[in-house]
Design a protein around this motif. Structure first.
Motif, PDB file in Angstrom:
ATOM      1  N   GLN A 293      32.803  37.287  49.577  1.00 30.30           N
ATOM      2  CA  GLN A 293      32.425  38.672  49.299  1.00 30.30           C
ATOM      3  C   GLN A 293      31.240  39.105  50.161  1.00 30.30           C
ATOM      4  O   GLN A 293      31.218  40.229  50.681  1.00 30.30           O
TER       5      GLN A 293
ATOM      6  N   GLN B  84      30.744  46.959  40.744  1.00 27.56           N
ATOM      7  CA  GLN B  84      32.025  46.409  40.290  1.00 27.56           C
ATOM      8  C   GLN B  84      32.613  47.304  39.211  1.00 27.56           C
ATOM      9  O   GLN B  84      31.892  47.820  38.358  1.00 27.56           O
ATOM     10  N   ASN B  85      33.946  47.502  39.261  1.00 24.44           N
ATOM     11  CA  ASN B  85      34.583  48.301  38.221  1.00 24.44           C
ATOM     12  C   ASN B  85      35.201  47.392  37.164  1.00 24.44           C
ATOM     13  O   ASN B  85      35.163  46.163  37.266  1.00 24.44           O
TER      14      ASN B  85
ATOM     15  N   CYS C 210      38.184  46.751  36.517  1.00 23.70           N
ATOM     16  CA  CYS C 210      39.353  45.986  36.964  1.00 23.70           C
ATOM     17  C   CYS C 210      38.985  44.788  37.831  1.00 23.70           C
ATOM     18  O   CYS C 210      39.858  44.010  38.213  1.00 23.70           O
ATOM     19  N   GLY C 211      37.712  44.673  38.176  1.00 22.11           N
ATOM     20  CA  GLY C 211      37.282  43.521  38.959  1.00 22.11           C
ATOM     21  C   GLY C 211      37.097  43.776  40.437  1.00 22.11           C
ATOM     22  O   GLY C 211      36.652  42.884  41.161  1.00 22.11           O
ATOM     23  N   CYS C 212      37.454  44.969  40.927  1.00 20.79           N
ATOM     24  CA  CYS C 212      37.220  45.295  42.337  1.00 20.79           C
ATOM     25  C   CYS C 212      35.756  45.670  42.565  1.00 20.79           C
ATOM     26  O   CYS C 212      35.032  45.999  41.631  1.00 20.79           O
TER      27      CYS C 212
ATOM     28  N   ASN D 251      38.437  43.007  46.713  1.00 20.50           N
ATOM     29  CA  ASN D 251      38.804  42.403  45.434  1.00 20.50           C
ATOM     30  C   ASN D 251      37.901  41.209  45.136  1.00 20.50           C
ATOM     31  O   ASN D 251      36.955  40.912  45.888  1.00 20.50           O
ATOM     32  N   ALA D 252      38.194  40.522  44.054  1.00 21.03           N
ATOM     33  CA  ALA D 252      37.348  39.405  43.633  1.00 21.03           C
ATOM     34  C   ALA D 252      37.336  38.268  44.644  1.00 21.03           C
ATOM     35  O   ALA D 252      36.386  37.469  44.679  1.00 21.03           O
ATOM     36  N   ASP D 253      38.367  38.189  45.483  1.00 21.66           N
ATOM     37  CA  ASP D 253      38.433  37.140  46.501  1.00 21.66           C
ATOM     38  C   ASP D 253      37.722  37.535  47.796  1.00 21.66           C
ATOM     39  O   ASP D 253      37.694  36.763  48.758  1.00 21.66           O
TER      40      ASP D 253
ATOM     41  N   TYR E 284      44.150  50.613  45.404  1.00 19.96           N
ATOM     42  CA  TYR E 284      43.271  50.931  44.281  1.00 19.96           C
ATOM     43  C   TYR E 284      43.202  52.435  44.151  1.00 19.96           C
ATOM     44  O   TYR E 284      43.675  53.188  44.991  1.00 19.96           O
TER      45      TYR E 284
END
Length: 304
Positions: free
Chosen positions: A234, A256-257, A259-261, A286-288, A297
């Motif tokens: 990240q 961060q929202n 949903c994890g983005c 995204n989280a990755d 999104y």
């Protein structure tokens, strides 16, 4: 170019053009007023303000049979819409998406149009006169709102047509964030207006063609994520995005929202434009740590 920038330790969040709003309903179209809490005109009581126009609201149109029929039809549609909403939808206040033909505040949008509402000695009376397009023509002078993690600042600068990046800021006004009680979108007609209320009960109505930049960090929690707390992947994405911007791009702001983005936003002072303010340098990962395309999104995922 000489820009106003916050001192070290204070974070720059956004910059957008701003002026006092202008009436759009027929009775108040092209007009604005400066009121006390009894609706008296106070513009000649505002310290340091030059003379400006004295407006008179247009007379209300006389009732006619045609107007009566139109009113009946509108009422019927409204009742029908209300019935539909009671079956699972909702009818609320201004949406913040686009302009709206219906006013939720007739007293201050249709019958009158105050852009300052202030008892003696209150905050809104201290706003700079340069925000008034009738006293300071945007053809020759522009005003911007600057939002930081500590305050709201108003700056102004002489404007030369065709030289939109030639900006020499003059500091005009500021207020701590702690003295801002609320920020409300006002969608009637243009969909560009914002009502900013202060803790002492006074308020102002301003307009901005980029109001989402003005309101985002005044209304959202400032829950930025420390870059050190991101994963290596990240961090790499955030830094790669920053490096792709102008050389003076500042440290990324990351949120961060649900949903994890993660939204990554970067401000670069050298990109400030007289009409638009700061450029919207934003991406999502995204989280990755994978940078996402817009189709992956929805921008509303990051609105509170």
């Amino acid at each position: 170019m000489t820009l106003w920038l916050p001192p070290r330790g204070e974070t720059l969040l956004a910059r957008a053009p701003v002026t006092f709003a202008t009436g759009a309903a027929m009775r108040v179209r092209g007009k604005r007023w400066f009121r006390d809490t009894e609706r008296n005109d106070i513009q000649r009581q505002l310290a340091g303000w030059p003379e400006g126009p004295v407006y008179t609201a247009r007379s209300a149109p006389k009732a006619t049979a045609l107007n009566t029929l139109k009113g009946t039809a509108i009422a019927a549609v409204t009742l029908a819409w209300g019935a539909l909403s009671s079956q699972g939808g909702s009818v609320g206040g201004p949406s913040g998406k686009t302009g709206a033909d219906f006013s939720h505040d007739r007293a201050d949008e249709v019958e009158d149009f105050p852009v300052i509402w202030a008892a003696p000695g209150t905050t809104a009376r201290t706003l700079p006169w340069q925000l008034d397009p009738a006293r300071s023509s945007p053809d020759h002078y522009r005003t911007h709102a600057v939002v930081t993690d500590r305050r709201l600042v108003i700056v102004g600068f002489p404007y030369v047509k065709g030289r939109d990046t030639l900006i020499d800021d003059e500091f005009l006004w500021d207020i701590p964030r702690s003295e801002i009680r609320s920020v409300e979108l006002r969608d009637f007609k243009t969909g560009n207006d914002v009502k900013i209320a202060f803790t002492d009960g006074s308020w102002t109505r301003v307009s901005s063609v980029k109001r989402e930049r003005l309101t985002r960090y005044l209304s959202e929690p400032l829950d930025f994520i420390s870059l050190d707390s991101l994963t290596p992947a990240q961090q790499e994405t955030a830094e790669r995005f920053r490096s792709a911007q102008a050389p003076d791009a500042q440290e990324p702001l990351v949120k961060q929202n649900a949903c994890g983005c993660f939204r990554i936003e970067v401000l670069a002072p050298s990109t400030v434009h007289a009409f638009f303010g700061h450029s919207n340098l934003t991406t999502v990962m995204n989280a990755d740590g994978k940078q996402l395309a817009l189709t992956e999104y929805h921008p509303d995922d990051f609105l509170t």
